[in-house]
Design an enzyme around this catalytic site. Structure first.
Site, PDB file in Angstrom:
ATOM      1  N   THR A  92      -5.736   2.746  -6.987  1.00 27.02           N
ATOM      2  CA  THR A  92      -6.978   2.726  -6.214  1.00 27.02           C
ATOM      3  C   THR A  92      -7.736   4.018  -6.442  1.00 27.02           C
ATOM      4  OG1 THR A  92      -6.050   1.250  -4.547  1.00 27.02           O
ATOM      5  CG2 THR A  92      -7.964   2.536  -3.901  1.00 27.02           C
ATOM      6  N   SER A 123       0.818  -1.212   0.000  1.00 30.93           N
ATOM      7  CA  SER A 123       0.000   0.000   0.000  1.00 30.93           C
ATOM      8  C   SER A 123       0.849   1.257   0.000  1.00 30.93           C
ATOM      9  CB  SER A 123      -0.904  -0.008   1.237  1.00 30.93           C
ATOM     10  OG  SER A 123      -1.579   1.232   1.383  1.00 30.93           O
ATOM     11  N   LYS A 129      -8.379  -0.316  -9.277  1.00 29.26           N
ATOM     12  CA  LYS A 129      -9.047  -0.938  -8.137  1.00 29.26           C
ATOM     13  C   LYS A 129     -10.156  -0.037  -7.601  1.00 29.26           C
ATOM     14  CE  LYS A 129      -8.052  -2.947  -3.567  1.00 29.26           C
ATOM     15  NZ  LYS A 129      -8.903  -2.093  -2.711  1.00 29.26           N
ATOM     16  N   HIS A 173     -13.817  -1.472  -1.422  1.00 30.40           N
ATOM     17  CA  HIS A 173     -12.795  -1.127  -0.425  1.00 30.40           C
ATOM     18  C   HIS A 173     -13.054  -1.842   0.900  1.00 30.40           C
ATOM     19  CE1 HIS A 173      -9.366   1.722  -0.301  1.00 30.40           C
ATOM     20  NE2 HIS A 173      -9.482   1.584   1.011  1.00 30.40           N
ATOM     21  N   TYR A 192      -2.217   5.611  -4.301  1.00 30.40           N
ATOM     22  CA  TYR A 192      -3.159   6.711  -4.127  1.00 30.40           C
ATOM     23  C   TYR A 192      -2.547   7.940  -4.775  1.00 30.40           C
ATOM     24  CZ  TYR A 192      -5.612   4.075  -0.423  1.00 30.40           C
ATOM     25  OH  TYR A 192      -6.317   3.139   0.288  1.00 30.40           O
TER      26      TYR A 192
END
Length: 382
Positions: free
Chosen positions: A155, A105, A251, A275, A129
């Site tokens: 994402t 992440s 995603k 999510h 992100y």
């Protein structure tokens, strides 16, 4: 080894203080989407075939030309250092030993370079992100590419953070601030408290490095929660491609229209995802919308799914309905939160074993044999 993911969840709940466990386990608002994710897998039932040769049953599959031991991926989860020191590195090692990909992440608490060192031979993916300062994302992509990460997971369902009542109730904020409630939690969870005291408060190290600052959790957590790029659109996949030469997965897709836009804009794949029920408090489960998306896409890109997978048999149902593979979020986290890297490895081994048992009982030799013919919806005539 415990007998199920559910038992690892109980073990994690016992070890973690409430604010940490609720952050791991909870969903948005009243938890309706989270519960629907879990319940959706109970609505699809197997239709086995018998008297078929399953003597050489194998769950091996491929993701973008690379072998994986099963159609499972350890998915991206943030702030994992809250559950166990160096949790991202331990999860990557567990995935590598299991011959499964691992997705790191943006909100990881280990540097992506350290995760690569911990799992030198693993198939590592990176989740992205995009913040208002796109230079941060560009630097993350550059660093991940240099470290040999193969796939980017963009994402797109977090323009703002969902409302999570449990975090409000618990006064959850990073860095942790000592309060009477947290102090009481520490007294009753001494192992976690000792580890956090020894290792220090987890930091969003990758963001700090790409910003070019020292680790400052309160500042960088605020950047993630309040400084996301609200202008991000489908055309920005071209910008991603300029900075990333590997595969690109989008995603957070939950409908046919967006899936087709992903095809149009050249994505290599999508993750059908709400999510983990942590954003919108009331949505369909990804498994409920998966068949319609698979039918519309018709093989033009890879389709993955996450949300609610707690057994290997759940993953097999998703594959039967057309998913290339499932991303595991909470399940391996329960393992690492209960007993570190050993727990993560045990959860993955457990789920892979459950998948093989289910495949043999279904009458399937390999993943390619698993098809919609082997499942039916509980609410429809067989």
């Amino acid at each position: 080894m415990l007998s199920s993911v559910a038992e690892y969840r109980i073990a994690a709940q016992r070890r973690l203080p409430r604010l940490a466990f609720d952050y791991l386990d909870g969903g948005a608002e009243d938890g309706d989407a989270l519960q629907r994710n879990n319940d959706a897998y109970r609505q699809w039932l197997f239709k086995p075939r018998v008297l078929t040769d399953v003597s050489r049953c194998s769950s091996v599959t491929q993701f973008f030309g690379r072998d994986a031991a099963a159609p499972m991926i350890v998915g991206p989860t943030g702030l994992n250092g809250l559950f166990w020191p160096r949790a991202d590195e331990l999860l990557a090692q567990a995935a590598s030993r299991a011959a499964l990909p691992f997705v790191l992440s943006t909100a990881s608490t280990s540097l992506l370079e350290d995760v690569r060192t911990a799992a030198p031979h693993g198939d590592l993916w990176v989740q992205l992100y995009v913040q208002q300062d796109r230079g941060i994302a560009e630097d993350l992509m550059r660093r991940a590419s240099a470290a040999g990460y193969s796939t980017l997971v963009l994402t797109v369902d977090v323009p703002v953070h969902g409302k999570r009542d449990h975090d409000t109730r618990n006064g959850f904020r990073m860095p942790l601030r000592l309060s009477p409630r947290l102090l009481a939690d520490c007294v009753t969870h001494p192992h976690w408290c000792w580890q956090m005291t020894r290792s220090g408060s987890p930091q969003l190290k990758n963001i700090a490095k790409s910003v070019g600052e020292r680790a400052d959790l309160s500042r960088h957590a605020a950047m993630l929660s309040r400084q996301m790029d609200l202008t991000l659109g489908w055309a920005d996949l071209e910008w991603v491609r300029r900075h990333w030469s590997g595969k690109v997965i989008v995603k957070g897709v939950m409908g046919v229209d967006d899936a087709l836009l992903a095809v149009t804009h050249g994505a290599d794949g999508i993750v059908v995802s709400n999510h983990g029920g942590r954003q919108l408090g009331s949505t369909f489960a990804p498994l409920e919308v998966l068949p319609g998306i698979v039918e519309a896409v018709r093989g033009r890109m890879e389709i993955f799914i996450d949300g609610g997978v707690r057994r290997g048999s759940d993953a097999l149902k998703a594959v039967a309905l057309g998913a290339r593979g499932v991303l595991l979020g909470r399940a391996p986290l329960y393992g690492v939160a209960s007993c570190g890297g050993a727990g993560a490895s045990e959860v993955l081994a457990l789920m892979m074993d459950e998948m093989l048992i289910s495949m043999r009982l279904l009458g399937c030799q390999g993943i390619a044999d698993v098809s919609p013919a082997f499942v039916g919806h509980a609410g429809r005539a067989v």
